[in-house]
Design an enzyme around this catalytic site. Sequence first.
Site, PDB file in Angstrom:
ATOM      1  N   TRP A 101       0.811  -1.221   0.000  1.00 58.95           N
ATOM      2  CA  TRP A 101       0.000   0.000   0.000  1.00 58.95           C
ATOM      3  C   TRP A 101       0.841   1.266   0.000  1.00 58.95           C
ATOM      4  O   TRP A 101       0.566   2.214  -0.733  1.00 58.95           O
ATOM      5  CB  TRP A 101      -0.971   0.016   1.189  1.00 58.95           C
ATOM      6  CG  TRP A 101      -2.085  -0.968   1.016  1.00 58.95           C
ATOM      7  CD1 TRP A 101      -2.330  -2.068   1.785  1.00 58.95           C
ATOM      8  CD2 TRP A 101      -3.099  -0.976  -0.007  1.00 58.95           C
ATOM      9  NE1 TRP A 101      -3.419  -2.751   1.318  1.00 58.95           N
ATOM     10  CE2 TRP A 101      -3.917  -2.100   0.224  1.00 58.95           C
ATOM     11  CE3 TRP A 101      -3.390  -0.135  -1.084  1.00 58.95           C
ATOM     12  CZ2 TRP A 101      -5.006  -2.412  -0.591  1.00 58.95           C
ATOM     13  CZ3 TRP A 101      -4.478  -0.451  -1.893  1.00 58.95           C
ATOM     14  CH2 TRP A 101      -5.268  -1.575  -1.648  1.00 58.95           C
ATOM     15  N   ASP A 171      -1.253   6.701   6.843  1.00 51.52           N
ATOM     16  CA  ASP A 171      -2.351   5.853   6.380  1.00 51.52           C
ATOM     17  C   ASP A 171      -2.613   4.811   7.472  1.00 51.52           C
ATOM     18  O   ASP A 171      -1.819   3.901   7.679  1.00 51.52           O
ATOM     19  CB  ASP A 171      -1.945   5.179   5.061  1.00 51.52           C
ATOM     20  CG  ASP A 171      -3.003   4.210   4.539  1.00 51.52           C
ATOM     21  OD1 ASP A 171      -4.028   4.009   5.213  1.00 51.52           O
ATOM     22  OD2 ASP A 171      -2.791   3.662   3.438  1.00 51.52           O
ATOM     23  N   LYS A 195     -12.181  -1.406   6.805  1.00 57.71           N
ATOM     24  CA  LYS A 195     -11.366  -2.388   7.514  1.00 57.71           C
ATOM     25  C   LYS A 195     -11.830  -2.477   8.972  1.00 57.71           C
ATOM     26  O   LYS A 195     -12.265  -3.499   9.420  1.00 57.71           O
ATOM     27  CB  LYS A 195      -9.885  -2.017   7.472  1.00 57.71           C
ATOM     28  CG  LYS A 195      -9.359  -1.603   6.095  1.00 57.71           C
ATOM     29  CD  LYS A 195      -9.290  -2.747   5.105  1.00 57.71           C
ATOM     30  CE  LYS A 195      -9.081  -2.329   3.658  1.00 57.71           C
ATOM     31  NZ  LYS A 195      -7.840  -1.662   3.326  1.00 57.71           N
TER      32      LYS A 195
HETATM   33  C1  PLP Z   1      -7.309  -1.134   2.023  1.00 57.68           C
HETATM   34  C2  PLP Z   1      -6.200  -0.187   2.139  1.00 57.68           C
HETATM   35  C3  PLP Z   1      -6.031   0.878   1.222  1.00 57.68           C
HETATM   36  C4  PLP Z   1      -6.950   1.073   0.049  1.00 57.68           C
HETATM   37  O1  PLP Z   1      -8.170   1.545   0.469  1.00 57.68           O
HETATM   38  P1  PLP Z   1      -9.364   1.923  -0.540  1.00 57.68           P
HETATM   39  O2  PLP Z   1     -10.414   2.328   0.424  1.00 57.68           O
HETATM   40  O3  PLP Z   1      -9.674   0.704  -1.334  1.00 57.68           O
HETATM   41  O4  PLP Z   1      -8.920   3.048  -1.387  1.00 57.68           O
HETATM   42  C5  PLP Z   1      -4.979   1.734   1.418  1.00 57.68           C
HETATM   43  N1  PLP Z   1      -4.127   1.598   2.445  1.00 57.68           N
HETATM   44  C6  PLP Z   1      -4.248   0.597   3.335  1.00 57.68           C
HETATM   45  C7  PLP Z   1      -3.283   0.483   4.455  1.00 57.68           C
HETATM   46  C8  PLP Z   1      -5.286  -0.327   3.211  1.00 57.68           C
HETATM   47  O5  PLP Z   1      -5.420  -1.323   4.103  1.00 57.68           O
END
Ligand code: PLP
Length: 360
Positions: A101, A171, A195
């Site tokens: 990511w 993030d 998540k």
């Molecule tokens: C799932 C995830 C993403 C992507 O998220 P979207 O909502 O699909 O854009 C980005 N960073 C991390 C750490 C993730 O777990």
Amino acid sequence: MSYQYNFSAGPAMIPKEVMLQAQHEFLNFNETGISVMEMSHRSKEYLPIVEKAEKNLRNLLNIPNNYKVIFLQGGAITQNFMVPMNLLSNRSASYVVSGYWSKRTYNDAQPFGTIKLAASSEPNNFKKVPSFESWNFDNNDAYVHFCQNETVHGAEYFDTFKIPEVPLVCDMSSTILSRPVNIDDYGVIYAGAQKNIGPSGLTIVIVRDDLLSFADQKTPSTLNWKIQSENNSMINTPTTFSIYMAGLVFEWLLDLGGLKKIEELNIKKSNYLYSFIDADDFYINDIEIKNRSRMNVPFRMVNDDLTKKFVATAEEKGLYALKGHRVVGGLRASLYNAMPFDGVESVSYTHLTLPTTPYV
Ligand SMILES: *Cc1c(COP(=O)(O)O)cnc(C)c1O
């Protein structure tokens, strides 16, 4: 066949109690005779829902008053360009690459200006996150970006960071609300909801208010943190139902005892699964022990046939989505807040039904 436990990495399981409450209120919210899904986002029925959600989130994460909470759309990936659009302002920024990511985030930011690599664990196949001491950034950078937990590779930062000179942008898509964090250490935190918060569609951004003045002039209003924040995240229609669901999850967490309590449970769950994996050579997780993710536990078996057999057996036993991410293969158990300890135990019970195949 009906599934009993859901190990999906996202969209992921939502606490049963929350789902039941949402079901109960679905057609007739709070005696209004209509569903939350049908309400105007500016109505007197809906506004208390979003206000309470923000209040409870602030309470859970202990968010200081000089931080804004914004409810946005577009997922975490949309922040890959919103972060530079809102912060870069003709300066440079440094990015830590610790897995799938954050690598994508680093690549997505490139067109927006001088985007530098602060550190990368790619040469180690992302088996450990680059130590804070190894981060190479400049005090003149607009910000330093990292990802707290690599959802695909299963590597997590547990360190606390103090960088007074440069705002830290994080993030937290797969770790937010899984443990306490010190918000003051960060300039910006963002997370997709699907998540550990609720349904997809909602992205939460927490931003220190002095960082709201750097947006590029061409930034569209829906993508401009400052404009969204000044308009209570309603410069256009927000994801009303996802915000409502997130609000129910925040209440569930508060009732449970907050983030210290959920952290204890998350430690217990992940310790159990890693002990199971480490107990024999049949299963492999080779992430550096101190970086092993509490939320996403990827593991493999000694060969692909066994991996397939494990997934099939697990499905027969009612365990959903244990197949690993397509990029790394193998298996992955996501153990977000909503996963009960019994669910984690059930992964280990799957083992007992496998034929005792020789190791190679
Ligand atoms: C799932 C995830 C993403 C992507 O998220 P979207 O909502 O699909 O854009 C980005 N960073 C991390 C750490 C993730 O777990």
